[in-house]
Scaffold this active site. Structure first.
Site, PDB file in Angstrom:
ATOM      1  N   ASP A 151     136.508  80.124 111.048  1.00 46.51           N
ATOM      2  CA  ASP A 151     137.887  78.378 110.972  1.00 46.51           C
ATOM      3  C   ASP A 151     138.617  78.353 111.726  1.00 46.51           C
ATOM      4  OD1 ASP A 151     138.147  79.433 108.874  1.00 46.51           O
ATOM      5  OD2 ASP A 151     136.299  77.874 107.687  1.00 46.51           O
ATOM      6  N   ASN A 163     133.626  72.971  96.725  1.00 46.41           N
ATOM      7  CA  ASN A 163     132.905  71.927  96.801  1.00 46.41           C
ATOM      8  C   ASN A 163     131.108  73.216  97.284  1.00 46.41           C
ATOM      9  OD1 ASN A 163     133.255  72.412  99.470  1.00 46.41           O
ATOM     10  ND2 ASN A 163     133.925  70.142  99.888  1.00 46.41           N
ATOM     11  N   HIS A 202     131.809  75.256  99.482  1.00 42.97           N
ATOM     12  CA  HIS A 202     131.816  75.280 101.467  1.00 42.97           C
ATOM     13  C   HIS A 202     132.144  77.292 101.220  1.00 42.97           C
ATOM     14  CE1 HIS A 202     136.192  73.464 101.990  1.00 42.97           C
ATOM     15  NE2 HIS A 202     135.784  75.026 101.631  1.00 42.97           N
ATOM     16  N   GLU A 218     130.905  72.576 105.620  1.00 44.87           N
ATOM     17  CA  GLU A 218     130.366  71.523 104.089  1.00 44.87           C
ATOM     18  C   GLU A 218     129.097  71.168 103.488  1.00 44.87           C
ATOM     19  OE1 GLU A 218     133.506  71.011 102.928  1.00 44.87           O
ATOM     20  OE2 GLU A 218     134.581  69.857 104.018  1.00 44.87           O
TER      21      GLU A 218
HETATM   22  C1  F6R Z   1     138.721  79.768 105.335  1.00 48.65           C
HETATM   23  C2  F6R Z   1     137.186  79.124 104.858  1.00 48.65           C
HETATM   24  C3  F6R Z   1     137.594  78.710 103.855  1.00 48.65           C
HETATM   25  C4  F6R Z   1     137.811  78.653 102.049  1.00 48.65           C
HETATM   26  C5  F6R Z   1     137.674  78.110 101.129  1.00 48.65           C
HETATM   27  C6  F6R Z   1     138.282  78.433  99.834  1.00 48.65           C
HETATM   28  O1  F6R Z   1     138.636  80.002 106.217  1.00 48.65           O
HETATM   29  O2  F6R Z   1     135.960  79.605 105.615  1.00 48.65           O
HETATM   30  O3  F6R Z   1     136.287  78.671 103.538  1.00 48.65           O
HETATM   31  O4  F6R Z   1     137.180  80.207 102.146  1.00 48.65           O
HETATM   32  O5  F6R Z   1     138.387  76.403 101.756  1.00 48.65           O
HETATM   33  O6  F6R Z   1     140.090  78.343 100.090  1.00 48.65           O
HETATM   34  P1  F6R Z   1     140.711  79.266  99.402  1.00 48.65           P
HETATM   35  O7  F6R Z   1     141.050  80.225  99.577  1.00 48.65           O
HETATM   36  O8  F6R Z   1     141.710  79.012  99.821  1.00 48.65           O
HETATM   37  O9  F6R Z   1     140.664  78.299  97.328  1.00 48.65           O
END
Ligand code: F6R
Length: 243
Positions: A67, A136, A138, A143
């Protein structure tokens, strides 16, 4: 579904780095799917250590990131392109031309999403996908919703995601409200998936993902259908699992 429980963040990072290193040594032109955020930073550090020991070579490796924030240019320090350069690409012998991140500045995001999907497909799909998980549940920026998103798409980030990511920005107002994210099709088409989670704030998401029903309100639950998925969880992230 394979679940590896480890003590802490450091062990999680080492286990994940070994899996990436084996993939890269077994298939020197592997296609890797990469994540950003706090979770994989330790893994990337360990990969750099293994690279510095001259045990792996990234010359022929291709990468696709999950992303990118919408409307941030790749020069912006908060962009995921910058994150990848700083945390991995600048430290290994990968050809940056073979590293792909969605273009957050695309004038026509819909066209950019189609372009990104076809690039991944033309590469023969991802050999090893690294995932983190949001509190959550994702994955990428898929989402919680009432349906799973198939292709790469422009997402309205949920307030909890904006709040969680505010720690990387000077103020909450600066956090982008949208992102371009790979959809479930390319994630599920990856030959192997590893999902990393560390910390108590991920425990409920992990429980619902692994033990709950497959439901788009828990996006990561779709991984229950993946034929080769490994969860690498530290004690806190695994703390709510039944066993
Ligand atoms: C980012 C991504 C997100 C993160 C998720 C957890 O490229 O794909 O799904 O893996 O938001 O983020 P952290 O590791 O910062 O808790």
């Amino acid at each position: 579904m394979n679940i590896i429980k480890v003590k802490n963040y450091d062990e999680m990072s080492k286990r994940a780095a070994f899996i990436v290193a084996s993939q890269v040594s077994i298939k020197e032109d592997s296609v890797l799917g990469l994540a950003t955020g706090s979770t994989p930073i330790g893994t990337y550090k360990q990969i750099i250590n293994i690279y510095n020991d001259k045990l792996i070579d990234f010359k022929n490796i291709t990468t696709y990131n999950l992303d990118e924030y919408y409307d941030l240019s790749e020069e912006n320090e908060q962009s995921y392109r910058c994150f990848m350069n700083q945390n991995l690409f600048n430290h290994i012998n990968i050809d940056k031309k073979n590293t792909f991140v969605p273009n957050g500045k695309a004038e026509n995001p819909e066209k950019e999403c189609k372009r990104y999907d076809s690039l991944v497909e033309k590469s023969g799909n991802i050999d090893l996908q690294i995932l983190g998980i949001g509190s959550n549940a994702h994955i990428g920026f898929n989402e919680p919703d009432d349906k799973f998103a198939k292709g790469t798409h422009l997402v309205d980030l949920k307030q909890e995601t904006i709040d969680a990511n505010a720690r990387f920005f000077k103020s909450k107002e600066e956090v982008p409200k949208k992102a371009i994210s790979m959809g479930m099709k390319n994630i599920m088409a990856a030959k192997k998936v590893i999902l990393l989670a560390s910390g108590e704030n991920k425990a409920q998401a992990i429980k619902s993902t692994i033990e709950g029903p497959i439901n788009p309100s828990v996006p990561a639950s779709i991984l229950q259908l993946h034929p080769d998925v490994t969860f690498i969880l530290d004690e806190d992230a695994a703390s709510r699992l039944n066993k």
